[in-house]
Design a protein around this motif. Structure first.
Motif, PDB file in Angstrom:
ATOM      1  N   LYS A 107       2.030  -3.189  -3.782  1.00 41.59           N
ATOM      2  CA  LYS A 107       1.791  -1.752  -3.777  1.00 41.59           C
ATOM      3  C   LYS A 107       2.902  -1.057  -4.540  1.00 41.59           C
ATOM      4  O   LYS A 107       4.032  -1.551  -4.601  1.00 41.59           O
ATOM      5  CB  LYS A 107       1.711  -1.228  -2.344  1.00 41.59           C
ATOM      6  N   GLU A 108       2.548   0.076  -5.085  1.00 41.44           N
ATOM      7  CA  GLU A 108       3.512   0.884  -5.813  1.00 41.44           C
ATOM      8  C   GLU A 108       3.322   2.340  -5.416  1.00 41.44           C
ATOM      9  O   GLU A 108       2.182   2.793  -5.268  1.00 41.44           O
ATOM     10  CB  GLU A 108       3.303   0.763  -7.325  1.00 41.44           C
ATOM     11  N   LYS A 109       4.402   3.062  -5.286  1.00 40.96           N
ATOM     12  CA  LYS A 109       4.309   4.480  -4.976  1.00 40.96           C
ATOM     13  C   LYS A 109       3.822   5.259  -6.190  1.00 40.96           C
ATOM     14  O   LYS A 109       4.179   4.955  -7.320  1.00 40.96           O
ATOM     15  CB  LYS A 109       5.674   5.016  -4.554  1.00 40.96           C
ATOM     16  N   GLY A 110       3.011   6.246  -5.896  1.00 42.02           N
ATOM     17  CA  GLY A 110       2.586   7.161  -6.934  1.00 42.02           C
ATOM     18  C   GLY A 110       3.471   8.393  -6.952  1.00 42.02           C
ATOM     19  O   GLY A 110       4.670   8.316  -6.678  1.00 42.02           O
ATOM     20  N   ASP A 111       2.861   9.523  -7.217  1.00 43.52           N
ATOM     21  CA  ASP A 111       3.630  10.763  -7.357  1.00 43.52           C
ATOM     22  C   ASP A 111       3.936  11.436  -6.027  1.00 43.52           C
ATOM     23  O   ASP A 111       4.931  12.140  -5.899  1.00 43.52           O
ATOM     24  CB  ASP A 111       2.859  11.737  -8.256  1.00 43.52           C
ATOM     25  N   ILE A 112       3.091  11.221  -5.023  1.00 47.36           N
ATOM     26  CA  ILE A 112       3.259  11.929  -3.738  1.00 47.36           C
ATOM     27  C   ILE A 112       3.076  10.980  -2.564  1.00 47.36           C
ATOM     28  O   ILE A 112       2.193  11.134  -1.742  1.00 47.36           O
ATOM     29  CB  ILE A 112       2.283  13.125  -3.628  1.00 47.36           C
ATOM     30  N   PRO A 113       3.929   9.956  -2.412  1.00 47.73           N
ATOM     31  CA  PRO A 113       3.741   8.967  -1.351  1.00 47.73           C
ATOM     32  C   PRO A 113       4.213   9.405   0.036  1.00 47.73           C
ATOM     33  O   PRO A 113       3.885   8.752   1.032  1.00 47.73           O
ATOM     34  CB  PRO A 113       4.577   7.796  -1.845  1.00 47.73           C
ATOM     35  N   GLU A 114       4.952  10.490   0.101  1.00 51.21           N
ATOM     36  CA  GLU A 114       5.568  10.877   1.382  1.00 51.21           C
ATOM     37  C   GLU A 114       4.501  11.153   2.437  1.00 51.21           C
ATOM     38  O   GLU A 114       3.560  11.902   2.200  1.00 51.21           O
ATOM     39  CB  GLU A 114       6.442  12.126   1.195  1.00 51.21           C
ATOM     40  N   GLY A 115       4.677  10.533   3.593  1.00 52.28           N
ATOM     41  CA  GLY A 115       3.747  10.730   4.695  1.00 52.28           C
ATOM     42  C   GLY A 115       2.583   9.761   4.700  1.00 52.28           C
ATOM     43  O   GLY A 115       1.736   9.803   5.598  1.00 52.28           O
ATOM     44  N   TYR A 116       2.554   8.869   3.713  1.00 53.10           N
ATOM     45  CA  TYR A 116       1.462   7.899   3.575  1.00 53.10           C
ATOM     46  C   TYR A 116       2.020   6.482   3.458  1.00 53.10           C
ATOM     47  O   TYR A 116       3.140   6.285   3.019  1.00 53.10           O
ATOM     48  CB  TYR A 116       0.624   8.185   2.327  1.00 53.10           C
ATOM     49  N   SER A 117       1.201   5.525   3.838  1.00 52.73           N
ATOM     50  CA  SER A 117       1.461   4.124   3.527  1.00 52.73           C
ATOM     51  C   SER A 117       0.124   3.486   3.172  1.00 52.73           C
ATOM     52  O   SER A 117      -0.934   4.109   3.345  1.00 52.73           O
ATOM     53  CB  SER A 117       2.125   3.397   4.695  1.00 52.73           C
ATOM     54  N   VAL A 118       0.168   2.261   2.647  1.00 49.63           N
ATOM     55  CA  VAL A 118      -1.059   1.581   2.247  1.00 49.63           C
ATOM     56  C   VAL A 118      -0.997   0.127   2.681  1.00 49.63           C
ATOM     57  O   VAL A 118       0.069  -0.413   2.990  1.00 49.63           O
ATOM     58  CB  VAL A 118      -1.305   1.657   0.721  1.00 49.63           C
ATOM     59  N   SER A 119      -2.168  -0.474   2.668  1.00 44.56           N
ATOM     60  CA  SER A 119      -2.274  -1.889   3.002  1.00 44.56           C
ATOM     61  C   SER A 119      -3.341  -2.512   2.124  1.00 44.56           C
ATOM     62  O   SER A 119      -4.433  -1.964   1.968  1.00 44.56           O
ATOM     63  CB  SER A 119      -2.657  -2.052   4.473  1.00 44.56           C
ATOM     64  N   ARG A 120      -3.005  -3.700   1.579  1.00 43.74           N
ATOM     65  CA  ARG A 120      -3.999  -4.435   0.805  1.00 43.74           C
ATOM     66  C   ARG A 120      -3.862  -5.914   1.172  1.00 43.74           C
ATOM     67  O   ARG A 120      -3.137  -6.660   0.530  1.00 43.74           O
ATOM     68  CB  ARG A 120      -3.820  -4.227  -0.696  1.00 43.74           C
ATOM     69  N   GLU A 121      -4.589  -6.303   2.173  1.00 42.70           N
ATOM     70  CA  GLU A 121      -4.585  -7.693   2.660  1.00 42.70           C
ATOM     71  C   GLU A 121      -5.629  -8.552   1.965  1.00 42.70           C
ATOM     72  O   GLU A 121      -5.477  -9.769   1.859  1.00 42.70           O
ATOM     73  CB  GLU A 121      -4.825  -7.705   4.171  1.00 42.70           C
TER      74      GLU A 121
END
Lengths: 116, 111
Positions: free
Chosen positions: B55-69
């Motif tokens: 995963k890579e952060k975009g322009d506005i990652p604050e307050g979010y997370s991601v998952s790719r299993e």
């Protein structure tokens, strides 16, 4: 870094009139260029794209766009609009190469309103 | 045809809740993206992923997370939803090429 400016936030036109939606971009590297359309309550759909070659690009629904490298513009045109073209249109660029390849930088959108 | 589906079209949550937005694609694309769309601001990139577990952060990652299993699924997580996260969320995929394919969007309201 790249940026995209859509010069008009709203464009009202009458049915069967021609329309031009303007897009300018800024980039220190070469880019691919895109126009997407979003109909109400839907996702984005690709209208057309410029990757290389002829600077006049034809897309779906009778739209076309012309890439002008010297003016860093990619304006979208249609000679005669229909009511069904009412939607929001987004111009986007994608830098070539490097880790950011494939990322899209969007303009803020232009709402096209076609009136009978 | 490429198919990108998002788990919900409309979602209403309360402040402080943990929220999961799911995106599934059926074309084995490696690259997936999460955007949020706000009136007058266009689309802004939150996170993207080039491969499973990457995963890579975009322009506005604050307050979010991601998952790719798994390759076909890319989840956006709001750990503690806030009212300023009320927005339209769009998922997209990118095959080996240049055109991103978008899902229909999830309109999230946080009360």
């Amino acid at each position: 870094a790249q940026s995209v400016t859509q010069l008009d936030s709203q464009v009202p036109v009458f049915e069967e009139a021609p329309v031009e939606l303007r897009c300018n971009y800024s980039s220190s590297v070469s880019v691919y260029l895109f126009w997407y359309v979003q109909y109400p309550n839907q996702g984005l759909q690709l209208l057309l794209k410029y990757l290389s070659g002829s600077t006049l690009v034809k897309g779906i629904n009778g739209f076309e766009a012309e890439f002008n490298k010297s003016q860093t513009s990619f304006h979208l045109r249609k000679p005669s609009v229909h009511i069904s073209d009412t939607a929001e249109y987004f111009c986007a660029v994608s830098p070539l190469g490097g880790g950011s390849q494939g990322n899209l930088i969007f303009g803020k959108g232009t709402k096209l309103s076609v009136k009978p | 045809d490429v198919k990108v589906t998002q788990s919900s079209r409309y979602l209403v949550k309360r402040t402080g809740e943990k929220v999961f937005l799911e995106c599934v694609q059926d074309m084995d694309h490696e690259n997936m993206f999460w955007y949020r769309q706000d009136p007058g601001l266009g689309l802004r990139l939150i996170y993207f992923s080039y491969d499973v577990k990457m995963k890579e952060k975009g322009d506005i990652p604050e307050g979010y997370s991601v998952s790719r299993e798994k390759k076909e699924r890319f989840s956006l997580i709001l750990e503690s939803a806030s009212t300023n996260q009320t927005s339209m969320y769009l998922c997209a995929t990118l095959p080996q090429g240049n055109e991103q394919f978008f899902g229909p969007g999830t309109r999230l309201t946080v009360l």
